[in-house]
Design a protein around this motif. Sequence first.
Motif, PDB file in Angstrom:
ATOM      1  N   LYS A   1       0.538   4.258  -2.648  1.00 52.80           N
ATOM      2  CA  LYS A   1       0.359   5.649  -2.211  1.00 52.80           C
ATOM      3  C   LYS A   1       1.398   6.570  -2.832  1.00 52.80           C
ATOM      4  O   LYS A   1       1.086   7.667  -3.307  1.00 52.80           O
ATOM      5  CB  LYS A   1       0.399   5.708  -0.684  1.00 52.80           C
TER       6      LYS A   1
ATOM      7  N   ASP B   1       0.820  -1.214   0.000  1.00 59.37           N
ATOM      8  CA  ASP B   1       0.000   0.000   0.000  1.00 59.37           C
ATOM      9  C   ASP B   1       0.855   1.267   0.000  1.00 59.37           C
ATOM     10  O   ASP B   1       0.466   2.274  -0.584  1.00 59.37           O
ATOM     11  CB  ASP B   1      -0.934  -0.012   1.216  1.00 59.37           C
TER      12      ASP B   1
ATOM     13  N   PHE C   1      -9.394  -4.426  -1.571  1.00 59.51           N
ATOM     14  CA  PHE C   1     -10.537  -3.565  -1.844  1.00 59.51           C
ATOM     15  C   PHE C   1     -11.040  -3.721  -3.276  1.00 59.51           C
ATOM     16  O   PHE C   1     -12.253  -3.759  -3.530  1.00 59.51           O
ATOM     17  CB  PHE C   1     -10.126  -2.119  -1.568  1.00 59.51           C
TER      18      PHE C   1
ATOM     19  N   MET D   1     -11.905   5.617   5.413  1.00 58.43           N
ATOM     20  CA  MET D   1     -11.620   4.372   4.700  1.00 58.43           C
ATOM     21  C   MET D   1     -12.333   4.337   3.354  1.00 58.43           C
ATOM     22  O   MET D   1     -13.527   4.641   3.266  1.00 58.43           O
ATOM     23  CB  MET D   1     -12.064   3.168   5.531  1.00 58.43           C
ATOM     24  N   ASN D   2     -11.602   3.916   2.330  1.00 63.26           N
ATOM     25  CA  ASN D   2     -12.201   3.663   1.027  1.00 63.26           C
ATOM     26  C   ASN D   2     -12.927   2.321   1.041  1.00 63.26           C
ATOM     27  O   ASN D   2     -13.981   2.157   0.445  1.00 63.26           O
ATOM     28  CB  ASN D   2     -11.115   3.670  -0.052  1.00 63.26           C
ATOM     29  N   GLY D   3     -12.357   1.355   1.743  1.00 59.80           N
ATOM     30  CA  GLY D   3     -12.976   0.035   1.887  1.00 59.80           C
ATOM     31  C   GLY D   3     -13.586  -0.130   3.256  1.00 59.80           C
ATOM     32  O   GLY D   3     -14.001   0.833   3.895  1.00 59.80           O
TER      33      GLY D   3
ATOM     34  N   ASP E   1      -2.400   5.578   3.972  1.00 64.08           N
ATOM     35  CA  ASP E   1      -2.077   4.251   3.439  1.00 64.08           C
ATOM     36  C   ASP E   1      -0.882   3.622   4.146  1.00 64.08           C
ATOM     37  O   ASP E   1      -0.018   2.994   3.529  1.00 64.08           O
ATOM     38  CB  ASP E   1      -1.836   4.312   1.930  1.00 64.08           C
TER      39      ASP E   1
ATOM     40  N   ASN F   1      -6.518   4.100   0.163  1.00 61.86           N
ATOM     41  CA  ASN F   1      -7.255   3.247   1.091  1.00 61.86           C
ATOM     42  C   ASN F   1      -7.655   3.931   2.391  1.00 61.86           C
ATOM     43  O   ASN F   1      -8.834   3.991   2.714  1.00 61.86           O
ATOM     44  CB  ASN F   1      -6.430   2.001   1.417  1.00 61.86           C
ATOM     45  N   ILE F   2      -6.699   4.448   3.167  1.00 59.28           N
ATOM     46  CA  ILE F   2      -7.051   5.056   4.448  1.00 59.28           C
ATOM     47  C   ILE F   2      -6.306   6.368   4.683  1.00 59.28           C
ATOM     48  O   ILE F   2      -5.179   6.551   4.217  1.00 59.28           O
ATOM     49  CB  ILE F   2      -6.794   4.128   5.659  1.00 59.28           C
TER      50      ILE F   2
ATOM     51  N   GLU G   1      -4.156  -3.645   1.460  1.00 55.62           N
ATOM     52  CA  GLU G   1      -5.544  -3.233   1.637  1.00 55.62           C
ATOM     53  C   GLU G   1      -6.202  -2.837   0.311  1.00 55.62           C
ATOM     54  O   GLU G   1      -7.357  -3.182   0.067  1.00 55.62           O
ATOM     55  CB  GLU G   1      -5.623  -2.063   2.621  1.00 55.62           C
ATOM     56  N   PHE G   2      -5.482  -2.097  -0.516  1.00 52.93           N
ATOM     57  CA  PHE G   2      -6.099  -1.652  -1.769  1.00 52.93           C
ATOM     58  C   PHE G   2      -6.331  -2.823  -2.703  1.00 52.93           C
ATOM     59  O   PHE G   2      -7.369  -2.892  -3.375  1.00 52.93           O
ATOM     60  CB  PHE G   2      -5.230  -0.590  -2.448  1.00 52.93           C
TER      61      PHE G   2
END
Length: 296
Positions: free
Chosen positions: A72, A68, A101, A198-200, A273, A135-136, A97-98
Amino acid sequence: MGKLALMIYNPVSGKKRNHKYTEILLVKLKEIGYKVTVNSSNEWKENEEAIQEACKDHWDAIFIAGGDGTIKSTLQCLAEQNYRPTLGIFPFGTSNEFAKFIGMPSNLMEVLSIIKKGKTKKVDIGKFGNRYFANIAAGGWLTDITYKTPTVLKTYFGEFAYCLYFIKAILHGKQSNKISIRVTPKKELSDLSNFIIMNGNSVGPLESLITNTTPLDNGYFHLLTCKKTNRIRLFFALFAKMLHLTETVAPLNYYKIKSGSFSTSENVIVNLDGDQVDVDNMEFVVLPHHIQVFVP
């Protein structure tokens, strides 16, 4: 001539066992029609120049073999280009994470199969201050775990390393209580100890924190906030949330936002991220459909 692609390769990303497949990935990408130029420089400026050239010359794809943090870093340059090649994610990181997602599997050969099929989708990313994230975005107490967890622990224990450091942080960390967020002109959240955008619906080993998730392209991100509270109470609140014992757990609160203005009277470090970053302001906005990615 085939399709032109750039690969941003991070040789020190989390999962060391994946790195032995790098040469195989390049051979397979060539077999499915890509002429790949690899950038693995420790000098990120060189990677930025390569990304800019790929965008200027309208290359077909940018592949990221990393975690991630590498995604980023790539976004900081890619997001500001007029033309943005399709992103292909090979998950080499600790949490990825991405990749989770967008539905990318951890098996690299399966990722190659997805890229060969060529299905893509446009997804939203976030902008916090002058920086971009996939992601975050997080700030306050307990949000430094991803970059304070020792690299050697992440190498050998993967996401479980974050759990070990989380236990240490929740027992000994100092809570912040100076964060405020204006989510609409009429609604302000105050006296917060931390926030996570959060995106997810997951953060590291904390999976499915949000149960009724929305599609990838809806223009909103999830916002979780927490007020200063007893440490044990927070621990059990997170535990209940993880097990989906209840939708609402005090002192945690949930919102859907497409923008927000954050303020603090103390120095709150921002995590984008998984990395600690400096931002020039505390304004957040969703950038809808901003990048295109290969998806299953």
